[in-house]
Write a protein that holds these residues in place. Sequence first.
Motif, PDB file in Angstrom:
ATOM      1  N   ILE A  34      78.454 -41.165 -93.748  1.00  0.00           N
ATOM      2  CA  ILE A  34      78.377 -41.398 -92.307  1.00  0.00           C
ATOM      3  C   ILE A  34      78.918 -42.793 -91.996  1.00  0.00           C
ATOM      4  CG2 ILE A  34      76.862 -41.621 -90.308  1.00  0.00           C
ATOM      5  CD1 ILE A  34      74.942 -39.692 -91.693  1.00  0.00           C
ATOM      6  N   HIS A  35      80.003 -42.832 -91.241  1.00  0.00           N
ATOM      7  CA  HIS A  35      80.556 -44.101 -90.775  1.00  0.00           C
ATOM      8  C   HIS A  35      80.308 -44.219 -89.279  1.00  0.00           C
ATOM      9  CE1 HIS A  35      83.636 -44.216 -94.322  1.00  0.00           C
ATOM     10  NE2 HIS A  35      82.415 -44.573 -94.691  1.00  0.00           N
ATOM     11  N   PRO A  36      79.717 -45.305 -88.826  1.00  0.00           N
ATOM     12  CA  PRO A  36      79.478 -45.486 -87.395  1.00  0.00           C
ATOM     13  C   PRO A  36      80.773 -45.806 -86.662  1.00  0.00           C
ATOM     14  CG  PRO A  36      78.896 -47.486 -88.558  1.00  0.00           C
ATOM     15  CD  PRO A  36      79.294 -46.481 -89.618  1.00  0.00           C
ATOM     16  N   PRO A  37      80.783 -45.699 -85.333  1.00  0.00           N
ATOM     17  CA  PRO A  37      81.988 -46.105 -84.575  1.00  0.00           C
ATOM     18  C   PRO A  37      82.334 -47.574 -84.808  1.00  0.00           C
ATOM     19  CG  PRO A  37      80.495 -44.841 -83.196  1.00  0.00           C
ATOM     20  CD  PRO A  37      79.745 -45.131 -84.455  1.00  0.00           C
ATOM     21  N   GLY A  38      81.306 -48.387 -85.044  1.00  0.00           N
ATOM     22  CA  GLY A  38      81.545 -49.803 -85.278  1.00  0.00           C
ATOM     23  C   GLY A  38      80.254 -50.556 -85.476  1.00  0.00           C
ATOM     24  N   PHE A  39      80.344 -51.891 -85.423  1.00  0.00           N
ATOM     25  CA  PHE A  39      79.185 -52.756 -85.636  1.00  0.00           C
ATOM     26  C   PHE A  39      79.089 -53.771 -84.496  1.00  0.00           C
ATOM     27  CE2 PHE A  39      80.608 -51.436 -89.851  1.00  0.00           C
ATOM     28  CZ  PHE A  39      79.418 -50.971 -90.421  1.00  0.00           C
ATOM     29  N   TYR A  40      77.888 -54.333 -84.361  1.00  0.00           N
ATOM     30  CA  TYR A  40      77.654 -55.397 -83.380  1.00  0.00           C
ATOM     31  C   TYR A  40      77.369 -56.701 -84.139  1.00  0.00           C
ATOM     32  CZ  TYR A  40      77.372 -51.765 -79.833  1.00  0.00           C
ATOM     33  OH  TYR A  40      77.671 -50.713 -78.997  1.00  0.00           O
ATOM     34  N   ILE A  41      78.146 -57.729 -83.865  1.00  0.00           N
ATOM     35  CA  ILE A  41      77.958 -59.032 -84.500  1.00  0.00           C
ATOM     36  C   ILE A  41      76.901 -59.794 -83.694  1.00  0.00           C
ATOM     37  CG2 ILE A  41      79.094 -61.106 -85.347  1.00  0.00           C
ATOM     38  CD1 ILE A  41      80.212 -58.477 -86.497  1.00  0.00           C
ATOM     39  N   VAL A  42      75.799 -60.149 -84.350  1.00  0.00           N
ATOM     40  CA  VAL A  42      74.666 -60.706 -83.603  1.00  0.00           C
ATOM     41  C   VAL A  42      74.174 -62.043 -84.181  1.00  0.00           C
ATOM     42  CG1 VAL A  42      73.862 -58.505 -82.694  1.00  0.00           C
ATOM     43  CG2 VAL A  42      73.066 -59.259 -84.945  1.00  0.00           C
ATOM     44  N   GLY A  43      75.076 -62.855 -84.723  1.00  0.00           N
ATOM     45  CA  GLY A  43      74.675 -64.176 -85.185  1.00  0.00           C
ATOM     46  C   GLY A  43      74.325 -65.086 -84.018  1.00  0.00           C
ATOM     47  N   PHE A  44      73.657 -66.214 -84.335  1.00  0.00           N
ATOM     48  CA  PHE A  44      73.293 -67.233 -83.340  1.00  0.00           C
ATOM     49  C   PHE A  44      72.384 -66.681 -82.236  1.00  0.00           C
ATOM     50  CE2 PHE A  44      77.624 -68.684 -84.737  1.00  0.00           C
ATOM     51  CZ  PHE A  44      77.196 -69.785 -85.444  1.00  0.00           C
ATOM     52  N   GLU A  45      71.448 -65.819 -82.585  1.00  0.00           N
ATOM     53  CA  GLU A  45      70.562 -65.254 -81.555  1.00  0.00           C
ATOM     54  C   GLU A  45      69.654 -66.306 -80.929  1.00  0.00           C
ATOM     55  OE1 GLU A  45      69.834 -60.552 -82.298  1.00  0.00           O
ATOM     56  OE2 GLU A  45      68.571 -61.907 -83.456  1.00  0.00           O
ATOM     57  N   LYS A  46      69.241 -67.322 -81.713  1.00  0.00           N
ATOM     58  CA  LYS A  46      68.317 -68.337 -81.208  1.00  0.00           C
ATOM     59  C   LYS A  46      68.954 -69.720 -81.100  1.00  0.00           C
ATOM     60  CE  LYS A  46      64.324 -65.931 -83.211  1.00  0.00           C
ATOM     61  NZ  LYS A  46      63.199 -66.039 -84.176  1.00  0.00           N
ATOM     62  N   PHE A  47      70.244 -69.790 -81.349  1.00  0.00           N
ATOM     63  CA  PHE A  47      70.950 -71.071 -81.291  1.00  0.00           C
ATOM     64  C   PHE A  47      71.265 -71.401 -79.835  1.00  0.00           C
ATOM     65  CE2 PHE A  47      74.928 -73.650 -81.950  1.00  0.00           C
ATOM     66  CZ  PHE A  47      74.295 -74.732 -82.547  1.00  0.00           C
ATOM     67  N   PRO A  48      70.737 -72.530 -79.300  1.00  0.00           N
ATOM     68  CA  PRO A  48      70.834 -72.780 -77.849  1.00  0.00           C
ATOM     69  C   PRO A  48      72.203 -73.252 -77.363  1.00  0.00           C
ATOM     70  CG  PRO A  48      69.670 -74.575 -78.929  1.00  0.00           C
ATOM     71  CD  PRO A  48      69.917 -73.543 -79.983  1.00  0.00           C
ATOM     72  N   TYR A  49      73.011 -73.802 -78.245  1.00  0.00           N
ATOM     73  CA  TYR A  49      74.268 -74.406 -77.809  1.00  0.00           C
ATOM     74  C   TYR A  49      75.473 -73.646 -78.351  1.00  0.00           C
ATOM     75  CZ  TYR A  49      70.931 -78.160 -77.000  1.00  0.00           C
ATOM     76  OH  TYR A  49      69.846 -78.886 -76.596  1.00  0.00           O
ATOM     77  N   VAL A  50      75.369 -72.336 -78.429  1.00  0.00           N
ATOM     78  CA  VAL A  50      76.424 -71.549 -79.065  1.00  0.00           C
ATOM     79  C   VAL A  50      77.751 -71.665 -78.317  1.00  0.00           C
ATOM     80  CG1 VAL A  50      75.758 -69.421 -77.852  1.00  0.00           C
ATOM     81  CG2 VAL A  50      77.001 -69.280 -80.021  1.00  0.00           C
ATOM     82  N   SER A  51      77.717 -71.720 -76.980  1.00  0.00           N
ATOM     83  CA  SER A  51      78.964 -71.816 -76.206  1.00  0.00           C
ATOM     84  C   SER A  51      79.698 -73.123 -76.494  1.00  0.00           C
ATOM     85  CB  SER A  51      78.681 -71.703 -74.708  1.00  0.00           C
ATOM     86  OG  SER A  51      78.173 -70.426 -74.399  1.00  0.00           O
ATOM     87  N   LEU A  52      78.958 -74.236 -76.561  1.00  0.00           N
ATOM     88  CA  LEU A  52      79.567 -75.529 -76.880  1.00  0.00           C
ATOM     89  C   LEU A  52      80.130 -75.526 -78.297  1.00  0.00           C
ATOM     90  CD1 LEU A  52      77.007 -78.043 -75.318  1.00  0.00           C
ATOM     91  CD2 LEU A  52      79.286 -77.468 -74.471  1.00  0.00           C
ATOM     92  N   TYR A  53      79.413 -74.877 -79.195  1.00  0.00           N
ATOM     93  CA  TYR A  53      79.867 -74.807 -80.582  1.00  0.00           C
ATOM     94  C   TYR A  53      81.171 -74.016 -80.691  1.00  0.00           C
ATOM     95  CZ  TYR A  53      79.935 -73.617 -85.557  1.00  0.00           C
ATOM     96  OH  TYR A  53      80.315 -73.433 -86.858  1.00  0.00           O
TER      97      TYR A  53
END
Length: 316
Positions: A10-29
Amino acid sequence: MSVLNSSVIIHPPGFYIVGFEKFPYVSLYIIFLAFVYVVTVVFNILLIFIIACNHSLHSPKFLAVINLAVVDVLLNTTIIPSMIKVFLFKDNFISFNLCLVQMYCYYAFASMESYSLAILAYDRLIAICLPLRQNLFNTVEIMSGIIAVFWIYSLARIAYSTGIMTQLSFCNSVRVYSYFCDYAPVFRLACNDYTLQWSAASASSMVNLVAPFSFILLSYASILVTVFRMKSVSNRMKALATCVEHVILCAIFFIPIFSIFLIGLFLGSIDPDQRVLSLSLASCIPPSINPIVYSLKTKEIKTRALALIKKIKISP
């Protein structure tokens, strides 16, 4: 029907990348990484241009430098634009096939990064320890062959490692906790046995990181022995000075990666966000620093870069 007892994959259509869930400054990074990407592309292409346009730099050493510059651009191109899409524009879905492509490209280029540093160590080893046999062991043709062999090996080995991922079934979560479609975080989502994939990942880590690093250490041990046998202090300093930029690049690349794995090994689990942040920095920063270090620390490149800048200023 149980997937574990079935030959159905069984291969799914794709995956969801979910790193930095609690990192507050991800946009600046991510904006910072976008700047890093621009620096990587501009400076590495400039370095390649300077070497290509100056026949006096058409030597084994600078052929190895061009190879490293190409790898740097490809490595960051594989990762940073994808991170901008995922974490800045919040489009974190990646199709199954594209996931495998990104996985393949990242690990092929990352392994070539370590091999490229080992190739540069070989150049220094021959230049300092066997200077009278340079024409026998380290010509442009020999260096081209060495580089080609490592490219073929890396591409083939990672093709196998990526190809066996298609043997896994994904019937539960499709959330990949990383900054890209990473090998281990993906195979751990499988609901059938992933021993083969775990073994491939472990073997790749040993071959693609430990082996080049060990060769670099042995090379510099031989170089130090040769240097301290020299009677002239000025000759010693001159020989060691030619190694400075390479030592800096090796430290920038290997120390963060080994530190992360050693901390995880001896101190237990690392905070997931800190791990993703550290690994992404360790992957993205060296390719942007490499051309700057070579431009500033290598006299031949620095001289020609300054001449190019003066020529551009005078042209108007």
